[in-house]
Enzyme design. Sequence first.
Site, PDB file in Angstrom:
ATOM      1  N   SER A 170       4.369 -15.024 -14.904  1.00  0.00           N
ATOM      2  CA  SER A 170       5.664 -14.353 -14.899  1.00  0.00           C
ATOM      3  C   SER A 170       5.424 -12.884 -15.258  1.00  0.00           C
ATOM      4  O   SER A 170       4.271 -12.455 -15.380  1.00  0.00           O
ATOM      5  CB  SER A 170       6.524 -15.055 -15.942  1.00  0.00           C
ATOM      6  OG  SER A 170       7.823 -14.587 -15.848  1.00  0.00           O
ATOM      7  N   LEU A 171       6.471 -12.119 -15.438  1.00  0.00           N
ATOM      8  CA  LEU A 171       6.308 -10.700 -15.784  1.00  0.00           C
ATOM      9  C   LEU A 171       7.055 -10.395 -17.069  1.00  0.00           C
ATOM     10  O   LEU A 171       8.150 -10.919 -17.300  1.00  0.00           O
ATOM     11  CB  LEU A 171       6.889  -9.818 -14.675  1.00  0.00           C
ATOM     12  CG  LEU A 171       6.151  -9.768 -13.346  1.00  0.00           C
ATOM     13  CD1 LEU A 171       7.002  -9.079 -12.288  1.00  0.00           C
ATOM     14  CD2 LEU A 171       4.826  -9.045 -13.502  1.00  0.00           C
TER      15      LEU A 171
ATOM     16  N   LYS B 184      11.356  -5.172  -7.285  1.00  0.00           N
ATOM     17  CA  LYS B 184      11.355  -6.546  -7.779  1.00  0.00           C
ATOM     18  C   LYS B 184      12.399  -7.294  -6.948  1.00  0.00           C
ATOM     19  O   LYS B 184      13.603  -7.119  -7.140  1.00  0.00           O
ATOM     20  CB  LYS B 184      11.695  -6.606  -9.267  1.00  0.00           C
ATOM     21  CG  LYS B 184      11.582  -8.012  -9.815  1.00  0.00           C
ATOM     22  CD  LYS B 184      11.600  -8.025 -11.327  1.00  0.00           C
ATOM     23  CE  LYS B 184      11.244  -9.393 -11.890  1.00  0.00           C
ATOM     24  NZ  LYS B 184      12.141 -10.465 -11.476  1.00  0.00           N
TER      25      LYS B 184
ATOM     26  N   ARG C 212       6.951 -21.927  -7.132  1.00  0.00           N
ATOM     27  CA  ARG C 212       6.240 -21.581  -8.371  1.00  0.00           C
ATOM     28  C   ARG C 212       6.387 -22.705  -9.405  1.00  0.00           C
ATOM     29  O   ARG C 212       5.453 -22.980 -10.160  1.00  0.00           O
ATOM     30  CB  ARG C 212       6.806 -20.273  -8.926  1.00  0.00           C
ATOM     31  CG  ARG C 212       6.296 -19.908 -10.271  1.00  0.00           C
ATOM     32  CD  ARG C 212       6.754 -18.520 -10.673  1.00  0.00           C
ATOM     33  NE  ARG C 212       6.228 -18.197 -11.973  1.00  0.00           N
ATOM     34  CZ  ARG C 212       6.846 -18.462 -13.114  1.00  0.00           C
ATOM     35  NH1 ARG C 212       8.010 -19.047 -13.123  1.00  0.00           N
ATOM     36  NH2 ARG C 212       6.282 -18.139 -14.261  1.00  0.00           N
TER      37      ARG C 212
ATOM     38  N   LYS D 125       2.213  -2.397 -11.449  1.00  0.00           N
ATOM     39  CA  LYS D 125       0.982  -3.153 -11.707  1.00  0.00           C
ATOM     40  C   LYS D 125      -0.173  -2.170 -11.754  1.00  0.00           C
ATOM     41  O   LYS D 125      -0.259  -1.295 -10.865  1.00  0.00           O
ATOM     42  CB  LYS D 125       0.723  -4.145 -10.554  1.00  0.00           C
ATOM     43  CG  LYS D 125       1.846  -5.143 -10.367  1.00  0.00           C
ATOM     44  CD  LYS D 125       1.707  -5.941  -9.090  1.00  0.00           C
ATOM     45  CE  LYS D 125       2.951  -6.804  -8.909  1.00  0.00           C
ATOM     46  NZ  LYS D 125       3.012  -7.470  -7.615  1.00  0.00           N
TER      47      LYS D 125
ATOM     48  N   LYS E 128      13.598  -3.619 -15.335  1.00  0.00           N
ATOM     49  CA  LYS E 128      14.793  -4.236 -14.760  1.00  0.00           C
ATOM     50  C   LYS E 128      15.966  -3.265 -14.736  1.00  0.00           C
ATOM     51  O   LYS E 128      16.132  -2.464 -15.653  1.00  0.00           O
ATOM     52  CB  LYS E 128      15.197  -5.468 -15.591  1.00  0.00           C
ATOM     53  CG  LYS E 128      14.139  -6.547 -15.681  1.00  0.00           C
ATOM     54  CD  LYS E 128      14.052  -7.409 -14.452  1.00  0.00           C
ATOM     55  CE  LYS E 128      15.089  -8.499 -14.433  1.00  0.00           C
ATOM     56  NZ  LYS E 128      14.785  -9.630 -15.289  1.00  0.00           N
TER      57      LYS E 128
END
Length: 355
Positions: A85-86, A119, A140, A295, A319
């Site tokens: 996950s992030l 995202k 996932r 990233k 976000k």
Amino acid sequence: MDPIPAAVVARIDELRSRIDHHNYLYFVLDNPGISDSEYDRLMAELRTLEGDYPQLVTPTSPTQRVGAAPLLALEQVAHAVPMLSLDNAFTEHELCEFDRRVRERLGTTQEIEYAAEPKLDGLAVSLLYEGGVLTRGATRGDGHTGEDITHNVRTIATVPIRLRGEGWPAVLEVRGEVYMPRAGFDALNHRARLQGEKVFVNPRNAAAGSLRQLDPGVAATRPLVMACHGVGRVEEGASLPTRYSAIMQDLAAWGFRASAERRVVVGAAGCFAYYQAMCDRRTALGYDIDGVVFKVDDLGLQQRLGFVSRAPRWAVAYKFRAEEEQTLVEQIEVRVGRTGALTPVARLRPVFVGG
Ligand code: IVH
């Protein structure tokens, strides 16, 4: 059985290559190479030939995207490499802190290059290619175990059934996001309304519901798109580029959609400028995004940074602020608990907040 004329085999081969190529131009690059009617003619010719010579039908033929029969249940799939996950950042300060931690861990004061991309607000999927052919698609799930959705991902036009070009590893697991563009979502709900069926609350729910269908015939009617955002398992000894941005370029050459918004930016300042630019572009994109992802571009540095529990130390999701709406408190109830504790509960006038 009569021998199959070599000309038929060659023509079928040619039609498949041409159709695959035009699918790629149309769906992945958004850049059609022929008219819809020409495309339909190629498909009709291939269908006729395959009807005449069923022994020549192969699972990788473009006519076979919706080939499978409905399933009774989805099977479980173990992920050889966990799907992480992030971590999230919500403010410029938290973004700077992420960059500071990265540099501190790497023991450098130099600016870091980050791969920046939207995202996407969809569902993460894993696509396994063996010998360049799609052999399995999975959700996932909890990151370690997902569900087998091969029958549904095969129906997504932006998921290559066979990889294009050359140089791909014999075993390659591509990861990405399946999402539903807004126009497709609106059309789907419009159709559902006309037919008195249940409407979906937002594109993400619609994408999730579509992927978990047991009947690929249903998923095939859903306007889903897949864009890649990483790789998982790769054949041992295979040599992929040493930068994330270069891997994305390879995946694009092998037939995947890689975000057209992807960039390489430098340092926290570069990340913040990208975030601001995407805030401005957000509504023009045609699909929902709930933030941007950064990233560390250099895979060697990624490896040195590693990960903690469920998220890598080399990436962060910045976000967007959650959508906000105003409404009215219509009533306040006071509930009395078993111990006599009083809990006030507000009754709000219902309001739509992004689903
Ligand atoms: S990278 C270790 N890139 O966000 C890296 N994920 O909150 C894992 N997502 O499960 C994923 N857009 O479903 C990555 N450009 C992007 C993404 C992205 C959307 C989703 C993905 C992931 C979740 C984590």
